[in-house]
Design a protein around this motif. Structure first.
Motif, PDB file in Angstrom:
ATOM      1  N   UNK A  11       0.857  -1.242  -0.116  1.00 50.16           N
ATOM      2  CA  UNK A  11       0.165  -0.147   0.073  1.00 50.16           C
ATOM      3  C   UNK A  11       0.860   1.294  -0.119  1.00 50.16           C
ATOM      4  N   UNK A  14       2.068   1.815  -3.488  1.00 46.50           N
ATOM      5  CA  UNK A  14       1.268   2.170  -4.199  1.00 46.50           C
ATOM      6  C   UNK A  14       0.823   3.703  -4.269  1.00 46.50           C
ATOM      7  N   UNK A  15       0.794   4.116  -2.783  1.00 48.83           N
ATOM      8  CA  UNK A  15       0.679   5.574  -2.484  1.00 48.83           C
ATOM      9  C   UNK A  15       1.672   6.459  -3.043  1.00 48.83           C
ATOM     10  N   UNK A  17       3.638   5.656  -5.669  1.00 49.80           N
ATOM     11  CA  UNK A  17       3.531   5.727  -7.178  1.00 49.80           C
ATOM     12  C   UNK A  17       2.416   6.621  -7.433  1.00 49.80           C
ATOM     13  N   UNK A  18       1.114   6.501  -6.948  1.00 41.32           N
ATOM     14  CA  UNK A  18       0.155   7.422  -7.566  1.00 41.32           C
ATOM     15  C   UNK A  18       0.358   8.882  -7.301  1.00 41.32           C
ATOM     16  N   UNK A  21       3.023  10.232  -9.743  1.00 44.67           N
ATOM     17  CA  UNK A  21       2.435  10.467 -10.933  1.00 44.67           C
ATOM     18  C   UNK A  21       1.490  11.815 -11.078  1.00 44.67           C
ATOM     19  N   UNK A  22       0.573  11.553 -10.076  1.00 39.83           N
ATOM     20  CA  UNK A  22      -0.315  12.680 -10.175  1.00 39.83           C
ATOM     21  C   UNK A  22       0.290  14.118  -9.821  1.00 39.83           C
ATOM     22  N   UNK A  24       3.335  14.884 -10.594  1.00 36.76           N
ATOM     23  CA  UNK A  24       4.099  15.405 -12.044  1.00 36.76           C
ATOM     24  C   UNK A  24       3.031  16.084 -12.688  1.00 36.76           C
ATOM     25  N   UNK A  25       2.065  15.315 -13.139  1.00 39.81           N
ATOM     26  CA  UNK A  25       1.059  15.536 -14.092  1.00 39.81           C
ATOM     27  C   UNK A  25       0.520  17.105 -13.930  1.00 39.81           C
ATOM     28  N   UNK A  26       0.314  17.220 -12.728  1.00 40.78           N
ATOM     29  CA  UNK A  26      -0.336  18.396 -11.963  1.00 40.78           C
ATOM     30  C   UNK A  26       0.682  19.540 -12.383  1.00 40.78           C
ATOM     31  N   UNK A  28       3.148  19.926 -14.275  1.00 38.04           N
ATOM     32  CA  UNK A  28       3.446  20.288 -15.483  1.00 38.04           C
ATOM     33  C   UNK A  28       2.346  20.722 -16.170  1.00 38.04           C
ATOM     34  N   UNK A  29       1.217  21.136 -15.130  1.00 42.55           N
ATOM     35  CA  UNK A  29       0.034  22.052 -16.010  1.00 42.55           C
ATOM     36  C   UNK A  29      -1.141  20.877 -16.362  1.00 42.55           C
ATOM     37  N   UNK A  30      -1.027  19.861 -15.775  1.00 41.21           N
ATOM     38  CA  UNK A  30      -2.247  18.556 -16.041  1.00 41.21           C
ATOM     39  C   UNK A  30      -3.618  19.107 -15.960  1.00 41.21           C
ATOM     40  N   UNK A  31      -3.748  19.937 -14.726  1.00 39.61           N
ATOM     41  CA  UNK A  31      -5.180  20.402 -14.687  1.00 39.61           C
ATOM     42  C   UNK A  31      -5.541  21.587 -15.586  1.00 39.61           C
TER      43      UNK A  31
ATOM     44  N   UNK B 255      -5.216  -2.598  -3.147  1.00 44.35           N
ATOM     45  CA  UNK B 255      -4.223  -1.780  -3.508  1.00 44.35           C
ATOM     46  C   UNK B 255      -4.287  -1.604  -5.059  1.00 44.35           C
ATOM     47  N   UNK B 258      -6.897   0.851  -6.196  1.00 44.80           N
ATOM     48  CA  UNK B 258      -6.227   2.085  -5.868  1.00 44.80           C
ATOM     49  C   UNK B 258      -5.304   2.438  -7.005  1.00 44.80           C
ATOM     50  N   UNK B 259      -4.425   1.484  -7.450  1.00 40.16           N
ATOM     51  CA  UNK B 259      -3.482   1.859  -8.630  1.00 40.16           C
ATOM     52  C   UNK B 259      -4.401   2.093  -9.791  1.00 40.16           C
ATOM     53  N   UNK B 269      -5.557  13.944 -16.359  1.00 42.90           N
ATOM     54  CA  UNK B 269      -4.802  15.238 -16.081  1.00 42.90           C
ATOM     55  C   UNK B 269      -3.526  15.253 -17.102  1.00 42.90           C
ATOM     56  N   UNK B 270      -3.564  14.793 -18.216  1.00 39.87           N
ATOM     57  CA  UNK B 270      -2.327  14.834 -19.001  1.00 39.87           C
ATOM     58  C   UNK B 270      -2.060  16.492 -19.350  1.00 39.87           C
ATOM     59  N   UNK B 271      -0.467  16.774 -19.041  1.00 42.58           N
ATOM     60  CA  UNK B 271      -0.165  18.297 -19.317  1.00 42.58           C
ATOM     61  C   UNK B 271      -0.174  18.426 -21.002  1.00 42.58           C
ATOM     62  N   UNK B 277       3.018  11.277 -21.657  1.00 41.16           N
ATOM     63  CA  UNK B 277       2.430  11.692 -20.369  1.00 41.16           C
ATOM     64  C   UNK B 277       1.282  10.621 -20.087  1.00 41.16           C
ATOM     65  N   UNK B 284       0.263   2.444 -14.060  1.00 38.53           N
ATOM     66  CA  UNK B 284      -0.508   2.410 -12.865  1.00 38.53           C
ATOM     67  C   UNK B 284      -1.503   1.355 -12.962  1.00 38.53           C
ATOM     68  N   UNK B 420     -11.899  14.333 -19.919  1.00 39.11           N
ATOM     69  CA  UNK B 420     -11.305  14.283 -18.366  1.00 39.11           C
ATOM     70  C   UNK B 420     -12.562  13.613 -17.533  1.00 39.11           C
TER      71      UNK B 420
END
Lengths: 203, 446
Positions: A11, A14-15, A17-18, A21-22, A24-26, A28-31, B255, B258-259, B269-271, B277, B284, B420
């Motif tokens: 766990x 996994x926490x 990793x998630x 990833x999220x 890094x995406x955000x 770089x302007x992901x949202x 898990x 969750x992944x 949310x791809x940049x 990306x 995951x 999205x």
């Protein structure tokens, strides 16, 4: 103290990793990867054109005019452009806003000195006008100072805008020849009226 | 014999999503609507989901070899009809028949694999073949569509499955286990519900991602297929990871859910529209897939008899889950794509108005774009034809090329934004699957 249970590792991994990833995406302007949002039509906007002549002037006037019209209608410049590009009836509010927008564009260009003098537009106007050779040569021979004294660009433009039937003009958007003819007629009449008014004042 | 049966299981489950990347080609070739072409995907999963349990119930009354061979033969025949279909209606009906054959084949192959390898290894082979088939389906389908045609997807299945018919007939039937009543165990409701919700979420990942890549970002089916191959590769890495960390099965499943949710959040949310990306979020999802689907299937079938019937429940849960995912997500992203048109048009208008082109060229570009956008209603437009037909001065061409790139970037942005919410809903489904794994109350100690 008891050791951390072995199963916690998955766990936690996994926490990490998630979140990674999220994040890094955000970061770089992901949202915010979305289409360009139209600018506020009421905000100041510099308008330029590749063309220095009459067509460039017309382009700058139209861009500023639509922007001001959109501002008074409370919509974006892009939304108004798309709406006007569609076939169909125009509302009185749209026509009035466009008329006022074009007049205000002339005033703004005069104020910031970006309105060309009449002599700078003569060559372009004569190129597109269908005059006989002798008359065309005669007009070209008139000194710039005389042209500029006789004709004020803002006066001609305001008269042309007042004379234009904007509703008919917008109906003809798909027909370039008709559109040019309508504008040419309005400008010709505006030049005549401006000269007549000038002569009247002199007399 | 057993490898051919395992390949058949993989083929039947790969068919669940194998046509995803071929849908645009099918739509064009068979002159179908978007709604009709979606049924090529939905019909198979719906029929497979609904037929699995009745097939398993009928299984006990028929000779195993005949049952398996008949199922595989029906699957082969229907695959051939799919390849030759001249209309969308014929293709959808053939897909339904293919799913019925597939349901019989899956149940029959399970029993025959157990007869060949024994209980534990037989079930493991059946489950693993299914996971590999599910994960590889879109990849193989995309590559075949790009390299040959959409019909090739069905043609290549025929020889593999046809060879499995004699293989199924040759397997010796397993000896009956004495003293076990046929209806001894109830279906594992919780494991099957988790499986259904997770399948719905995984549908979001695979189906929506390939649509985004091909329709939204304008990539070829082959590029999309190679891109989504990250999912099966990551799924393969899940088992060694679980062996290394040795979590209890419940934790492993939680898990995994969750992944999958995290991966779908990342895909939402791809940049930018750069394929890179999508790689980490897909990894995951793949890890989540590898940790959950086989574990849940085992859990739903473990020590439950009759085995075939519980296998039927897992197949039913998975494919009803896929249909649930499609039913929830299709209207959402279709409406979002529709809603994305106005912002995209406004962005395009803004760029054309402010472009460094002469007024005449701006008008020409606007008119060409207008007619192109009108003719491509209902899909993410391809703007290139509008620019290709322009007659521009040489000095204007670089500005026009830049404008075309900028406009395409706006379309990619609009399409990404439109997908999205669907990815987020997919993430929500995976979290819902996670909730079903959490025990409701602690067991009291004796």
């Amino acid at each position: 103290m008891s050791a951390m249970p072995r199963w916690v590792a998955l766990p936690v991994a996994a926490l990490v990793l998630v979140s990674g990833v999220v994040w890094v995406q955000l970061a770089n302007g992901g949202g915010t990867y979305e289409p360009l949002h139209p600018a506020d039509a009421c905000a100041e906007r510099a308008v330029t054109s590749r063309d220095d002549g009459i067509e460039g002037l017309a382009e700058r006037l139209v861009l500023l005019g639509i922007k001001d019209a959109a501002c008074s209608l409370g919509v974006s410049r892009e939304a108004l452009t798309l709406e006007l590009a569609q076939p169909g009836a125009r509302t009185d509010a749209q026509i009035d806003a466009l008329h006022e927008g074009l007049l205000s564009a002339v005033g703004r260009m005069k104020k910031d000195g970006s309105l060309p003098r009449a002599s700078e537009l003569v060559d372009g106007a004569l190129d597109s006008a269908n005059l006989n050779g002798l008359l065309e040569r005669a007009i070209r021979a008139i000194p710039d100072s005389v042209v500029n004294t006789a004709l004020k660009t803002d006066d001609v433009l305001i008269r042309a805008i007042d004379d234009l039937d904007l509703r008919a003009l917008l109906t003809n958007l798909g027909n370039q020849d008709d559109l040019n003819q309508q504008i040419e007629d309005a400008v010709t009449r505006a030049v005549k009226d401006s000269l007549t008014a000038r002569l009247r004042n002199l007399l | 014999m057993a490898p051919l049966l395992a390949v058949t299981v993989a083929l039947v489950l790969a068919d669940s999503a194998v046509v995803t990347l071929a849908l645009p080609d099918i739509l064009q070739h068979l002159d179908a609507s978007v709604g009709q072409v979606a049924w090529v995907l939905i019909a198979y999963n719906l029929v497979l989901g609904l037929a699995a349990v009745p097939a398993a119930m009928g299984f006990s009354r028929v000779n195993t070899r005949i049952f398996s061979a008949t199922g595989i033969a029906v699957f082969v025949g229907a695959s051939a009809v799919c390849a030759m279909a001249g209309s969308i209606d014929v293709l959808i009906v053939a897909r339904c028949v293919q799913a019925i054959g597939g349901a019989l084949a899956l149940v029959g192959c399970l029993e025959q694999l157990v007869a060949e390898h024994g209980e534990r290894r037989g079930v493991a082979t059946w489950v693993t073949a299914g996971v590999i088939g599910t994960a590889l389906g879109p990849v193989v389908g995309g590559l075949l569509t790009q390299a040959i045609s959409w019909q090739a997807i069905f043609v290549v299945q025929v020889p593999f499955a046809a060879l499995a018919v004699p293989a199924a007939l040759a397997v010796r039937p397993a000896r009956a286990v004495p003293g076990i009543a046929p209806d001894r165990h109830r279906p594992a409701v919780r494991a099957n519900v988790t499986l259904a919700l997770l399948s719905a979420a995984l549908t979001a990942a695979l189906f929506l991602l390939v649509l985004l890549l091909v329709q939204g970002w304008g990539r070829s089916p082959a590029t999309a297929a190679i891109t989504v191959s990250v999912v099966p590769i990551a799924a393969l890495a899940a088992r060694p990871l679980a062996r290394l960390l040795q979590p209890p099965p419940g934790v492993e499943i939680a898990v995994g859910c969750f992944l999958v949710a995290g991966g779908l959040l990342g895909l939402a949310l791809p940049p930018s529209a750069n394929l890179a990306w999508t790689i980490a979020p897909q990894a995951l999802v793949g890890l989540g897939l590898g940790l959950t689907v086989d574990r849940l299937t085992f859990r739903a079938m473990e020590m439950r008899l009759p085995r075939a019937r519980h296998a039927g429940w897992t197949i039913g849960a998975r494919h009803v889950g896929v249909v649930l995912g499609l039913a929830i997500l299709t209207p959402v992203f279709t409406a979002d794509l529709q809603d994305a048109q106005v912002p995209a048009q406004e962005a395009i208008t803004s760029l054309v108005l402010d472009s460094p082109l002469t007024p005449q060229d701006k008008i020409a570009v606007a008119q060409a774009l207008g007619s192109e956008l009108t003719s491509q209603q209902g899909q993410v437009p391809d703007l290139h034809p509008a620019f290709a037909e322009l007659n521009l001065d040489p000095e204007e061409r670089s500005a026009a090329a830049q404008l075309e790139r900028d406009l395409n970037a706006q379309l990619e942005r609009a399409a990404t934004r439109a997908f999205r919410d669907s990815f987020l809903i997919g993430a929500g489904l995976a979290l819902l699957a996670l909730l079903t794994v959490i025990p409701l109350r602690r067991r009291r100690k004796p």
